[in-house]
Design an enzyme around this catalytic site. Structure first.
Site, PDB file in Angstrom:
ATOM      1  N   GLY A 160     -33.225  -5.526 -15.058  1.00 11.56           N
ATOM      2  CA  GLY A 160     -34.135  -5.179 -15.071  1.00 11.56           C
ATOM      3  C   GLY A 160     -34.071  -3.797 -15.741  1.00 11.56           C
ATOM      4  N   SER A 161     -33.476  -2.873 -15.099  1.00 14.91           N
ATOM      5  CA  SER A 161     -32.856  -1.757 -15.794  1.00 14.91           C
ATOM      6  C   SER A 161     -31.574  -1.742 -15.935  1.00 14.91           C
ATOM      7  CB  SER A 161     -34.137  -0.773 -15.000  1.00 14.91           C
ATOM      8  OG  SER A 161     -33.413  -0.354 -13.415  1.00 14.91           O
ATOM      9  N   ALA A 174     -30.512   1.516 -15.310  1.00 16.96           N
ATOM     10  CA  ALA A 174     -30.314   2.551 -13.808  1.00 16.96           C
ATOM     11  C   ALA A 174     -29.348   1.463 -13.017  1.00 16.96           C
ATOM     12  CB  ALA A 174     -31.183   3.465 -13.431  1.00 16.96           C
ATOM     13  N   THR A 175     -30.006   0.436 -12.718  1.00 19.33           N
ATOM     14  CA  THR A 175     -29.593  -0.803 -12.186  1.00 19.33           C
ATOM     15  C   THR A 175     -28.269  -1.435 -12.531  1.00 19.33           C
ATOM     16  OG1 THR A 175     -32.304  -1.284 -11.338  1.00 19.33           O
ATOM     17  CG2 THR A 175     -30.797  -2.649 -10.225  1.00 19.33           C
ATOM     18  N   GLY A 176     -29.051  -1.953 -13.157  1.00 16.92           N
ATOM     19  CA  GLY A 176     -27.294  -2.448 -14.192  1.00 16.92           C
ATOM     20  C   GLY A 176     -26.479  -1.826 -14.362  1.00 16.92           C
ATOM     21  N   GLU A 229     -29.442  -8.151 -18.733  1.00 16.36           N
ATOM     22  CA  GLU A 229     -30.914  -8.055 -19.473  1.00 16.36           C
ATOM     23  C   GLU A 229     -31.086  -7.027 -19.221  1.00 16.36           C
ATOM     24  OE1 GLU A 229     -30.398  -9.917 -21.994  1.00 16.36           O
ATOM     25  OE2 GLU A 229     -30.115 -11.691 -21.639  1.00 16.36           O
ATOM     26  N   CYS A 241     -39.334  -6.786 -21.841  1.00 13.15           N
ATOM     27  CA  CYS A 241     -38.366  -5.865 -21.570  1.00 13.15           C
ATOM     28  C   CYS A 241     -38.449  -6.040 -23.454  1.00 13.15           C
ATOM     29  CB  CYS A 241     -37.425  -6.449 -21.212  1.00 13.15           C
ATOM     30  SG  CYS A 241     -37.544  -8.899 -21.818  1.00 13.15           S
TER      31      CYS A 241
HETATM   32  P1  NAD Z   1     -35.568  -3.046 -11.347  1.00 14.63           P
HETATM   33  O1  NAD Z   1     -33.754  -2.503 -11.954  1.00 14.63           O
HETATM   34  O2  NAD Z   1     -35.948  -1.669 -10.619  1.00 14.63           O
HETATM   35  O3  NAD Z   1     -35.241  -3.729 -10.580  1.00 14.63           O
HETATM   36  C1  NAD Z   1     -34.539  -5.400 -11.183  1.00 14.63           C
HETATM   37  C2  NAD Z   1     -34.290  -5.957  -9.234  1.00 14.63           C
HETATM   38  O4  NAD Z   1     -33.105  -5.127  -9.167  1.00 14.63           O
HETATM   39  C3  NAD Z   1     -34.857  -5.974  -8.389  1.00 14.63           C
HETATM   40  O5  NAD Z   1     -35.216  -7.223  -7.994  1.00 14.63           O
HETATM   41  C4  NAD Z   1     -34.744  -5.104  -7.595  1.00 14.63           C
HETATM   42  O6  NAD Z   1     -35.272  -5.256  -6.786  1.00 14.63           O
HETATM   43  C5  NAD Z   1     -32.892  -4.722  -8.151  1.00 14.63           C
HETATM   44  N1  NAD Z   1     -32.167  -3.698  -7.076  1.00 14.63           N
HETATM   45  C6  NAD Z   1     -33.098  -2.128  -7.665  1.00 14.63           C
HETATM   46  N2  NAD Z   1     -31.988  -1.888  -6.666  1.00 14.63           N
HETATM   47  C7  NAD Z   1     -30.608  -2.928  -7.285  1.00 14.63           C
HETATM   48  C8  NAD Z   1     -29.308  -2.933  -6.454  1.00 14.63           C
HETATM   49  N3  NAD Z   1     -28.842  -1.372  -6.356  1.00 14.63           N
HETATM   50  N4  NAD Z   1     -28.363  -3.600  -6.780  1.00 14.63           N
HETATM   51  C9  NAD Z   1     -29.297  -4.960  -6.958  1.00 14.63           C
HETATM   52  N5  NAD Z   1     -30.351  -4.698  -7.416  1.00 14.63           N
HETATM   53  C10 NAD Z   1     -30.970  -4.235  -7.147  1.00 14.63           C
HETATM   54  O7  NAD Z   1     -36.555  -2.998 -12.587  1.00 14.63           O
HETATM   55  P2  NAD Z   1     -38.142  -3.797 -12.819  1.00 14.63           P
HETATM   56  O8  NAD Z   1     -38.331  -2.213 -13.006  1.00 14.63           O
HETATM   57  O9  NAD Z   1     -38.210  -4.480 -12.086  1.00 14.63           O
HETATM   58  O10 NAD Z   1     -37.674  -3.920 -14.199  1.00 14.63           O
HETATM   59  C11 NAD Z   1     -38.231  -2.854 -15.239  1.00 14.63           C
HETATM   60  C12 NAD Z   1     -37.102  -3.432 -16.358  1.00 14.63           C
HETATM   61  O11 NAD Z   1     -36.527  -4.330 -16.556  1.00 14.63           O
HETATM   62  C13 NAD Z   1     -37.667  -2.188 -17.538  1.00 14.63           C
HETATM   63  O12 NAD Z   1     -36.260  -1.691 -18.201  1.00 14.63           O
HETATM   64  C14 NAD Z   1     -37.380  -3.982 -18.608  1.00 14.63           C
HETATM   65  O13 NAD Z   1     -36.870  -3.756 -19.920  1.00 14.63           O
HETATM   66  C15 NAD Z   1     -36.151  -5.070 -17.665  1.00 14.63           C
HETATM   67  N6  NAD Z   1     -36.249  -5.810 -18.568  1.00 14.63           N
HETATM   68  C16 NAD Z   1     -35.376  -6.553 -19.221  1.00 14.63           C
HETATM   69  C17 NAD Z   1     -35.266  -7.515 -20.287  1.00 14.63           C
HETATM   70  C18 NAD Z   1     -34.346  -8.204 -20.444  1.00 14.63           C
HETATM   71  O14 NAD Z   1     -33.862  -9.723 -20.628  1.00 14.63           O
HETATM   72  N7  NAD Z   1     -33.060  -8.086 -21.080  1.00 14.63           N
HETATM   73  C19 NAD Z   1     -36.429  -8.608 -19.691  1.00 14.63           C
HETATM   74  C20 NAD Z   1     -37.484  -8.311 -18.298  1.00 14.63           C
HETATM   75  C21 NAD Z   1     -37.044  -6.441 -18.357  1.00 14.63           C
END
Ligand code: NAD
Length: 474
Positions: A227-228, A230-232, A249, A283
């Protein structure tokens, strides 16, 4: 097809995984914005109960051994193949990506391919010292319960990237899909669970609180997060509680560098799909393109030709290969970044304004030429169908620009292979592709540099990342 893998049509899948009327949250078709069903929203207490079930199931799953688990994973892949069309249709409606092209059917096909590779990849113990006095071996054991938290852009494929190696290594898995693509992921899990033993794989739908609880849960030993950035960061903080191992990731802003001497027409299709696969919501897509002055105009023109010939629209229509933005927040990010780039010297070559004639969240392929570093469309991840194209004259400057941001997921260099490889070696990114961008392979390790995350997925490295190393000395 195995007798355990019946074909469920789309309605039957929705019936099994959806929430009853009046409960959960409404899910709309990404293209038409019409309701398609209701997604459950589970609580933290339900998550805790799921983790307890997964923990209880884990020793039995581990005890099956690699050969038996691999055989089951191959049968799971058969079940996915048998249900591929209804899964792809549901994915297309909920996520927005078309059935055709490198989209929904391709994504479901990748799920079974990744499962089969995880099943077929050996990971034998290694003898590290055997000198007559000491005999030491390194084994890879199951961790226990793995938590998998995924995004909405490639929800099934990325889900399987997390699930397949974890199951193969003897872990049980609790999966939390994105709130934007819950039904598709729960449908995939439903199909997989026609084959898997009970409680080995459990889907829990929920938002931030459920995700945060997974990241800090005392009975979860490993968190696979995509995911993003920021969430990471939040996940790293939450995992201070349980010291869970993490694979992160995260976001990217991949640069492509086009060297002098390229044949613009010959590379245009690959450049286009490197940037716009899944309508840019990928991503490791090409998100800023640096083109040498000597070929700049030809490359921009050749890309514009491909853009004009590539149909966008409702994903269930077989002719379309580009779809809408999946959600309004992402649509607004793309629209605002393009408007800002146009105000800051960007020249709109194609697109440039919402394609409302196609539907509420459609934005056309937008090429923005003559922008520079420092403009937000270049410096920030757009995650959508808008590509800034930057002119350069000195390759050292282009490399400095590519390395100038705090993310480093992928990158690409386009030109004569040996020249391109020399440039690639100087780029800070987890993967650098030569004359292509974004292709992944189940045996080639994939992961990020800098704020794009840490840990590797796929292949032998991916299996090791969902296992705990154990030395047997003696
Ligand atoms: P996101 O970070 O908003 O959400 C990802 C997941 O995290 C969701 O299931 C969400 O509900 C959960 N989440 C939200 N807050 C959380 C918290 N505090 N603790 C734990 N889990 C939480 O990301 P998104 O908008 O779904 O995805 C888009 C982003 O993901 C883009 O930045 C993209 O580049 C990245 N991405 C990276 C890869 C990679 O392999 N590196 C692959 C796909 C997407």
């Amino acid at each position: 097809m195995s007798e355990n893998a019946p074909v469920l049509d789309e309605a039957a899948l929705l019936e099994r995984v959806g929430a009853p009327e009046g409960q959960g949250r409404e899910v709309v078709d990404a293209a038409t914005r019409e309701p398609i069903g209701r997604a459950p929203v589970h609580t933290v207490e339900e998550l805790d109960a799921a983790v307890a079930r997964a923990k209880a199931a884990q020793p039995g799953w581990d005890a099956l051994g690699h050969a038996e688990r691999s055989a089951l994973l191959n049968r799971v892949a058969d079940a996915i193949d048998a249900n591929a069309e209804p899964l792809a249709r549901l994915l297309s409606r909920e996520q927005g990506k078309p059935l055709n092209g490198p989209n929904a059917r391709f994504e479901v096909g990748a799920c079974s391919a990744w499962l089969r590779t995880a099943a077929a990849t050996p990971l034998e113990p290694e003898t590290v010292v055997d000198d007559g006095e000491t005999h030491a071996e390194l084994h890879y054991r199951a961790i226990g319960v793995v938590g998998a938290i995924g995004p909405w852009n490639w929800p099934l494929m990325i889900g399987i990237w997390q699930i397949a190696p974890a199951l193969r290594m003897g872990n049980t898995v609790v999966v939390k899909p994105s709130g934007y693509t819950t039904l598709s992921v729960l449908a995939l899990i439903e199909v997989m669970n026609r084959v898997l033993p009970r409680d080995v794989l459990i889907g829990v739908a929920g938002d931030r609180e459920v995700g945060a609880r997974i990241a800090s849960h005392p009975d979860i030993g490993k968190v696979m997060f995509t995911g993003s950035t920021a969430t990471g960061r939040s996940i790293v903080e939450s995992s201070a509680q349980n010291l869970a191992r993490l694979t992160l990731e995260l976001g990217g802003n991949d640069a492509g560098i086009v060297l002098p001497g390229v044949d613009a027409t010959a590379i245009a299709q690959d450049l286009f799909w490197g940037a716009f696969i899944n309508t840019g919501q990928t991503c490791a897509a090409l998100k800023r393109l640096y083109v040498h002055d000597s070929v700049y105009d030809e490359v921009v023109d050749a890309l514009a030709d491909v853009a004009r010939q590539t149909p966008m629209g409702n994903g269930l229509d077989e002719q379309n290969v580009l779809g809408p933005l999946q959600n309004r927040a992402q649509f607004e990010i793309v629209r605002d970044l393009v408007d800002d780039a146009a105000r800051n010297g960007g020249r709109i070559v194609t697109g440039g304004a919402p394609a409302t004639e196609l539907g509420a969240l459609f934005y056309p392929i937008t090429l923005v030429a003559d922008v520079t570093d420092g403009v937000a469309l270049v410096d920030e991840e757009q995650f959508g169908p808008a590509l800034p194209i930057i002119r350069y004259t000195d390759v050292d400057e282009a490399i400095a620009s590519a390395n100038g941001l705090d993310v480093g997921l992928g990158a690409s260099v386009w030109g004569e292979r040996e020249e391109a490889r020399k440039v690639a070696a100087r780029i800070q990114a987890g993967t650098v592709w030569i004359n292509s961008h974004g292709g992944v392979h189940p045996m080639i390790p994939f992961g990020g540099h800098k704020s794009s995350g840490y840990g590797l997925e796929f292949g032998v490295e991916g299996l090791k990342s969902v296992a705990v190393p154990q030395v047997i000395n003696g």
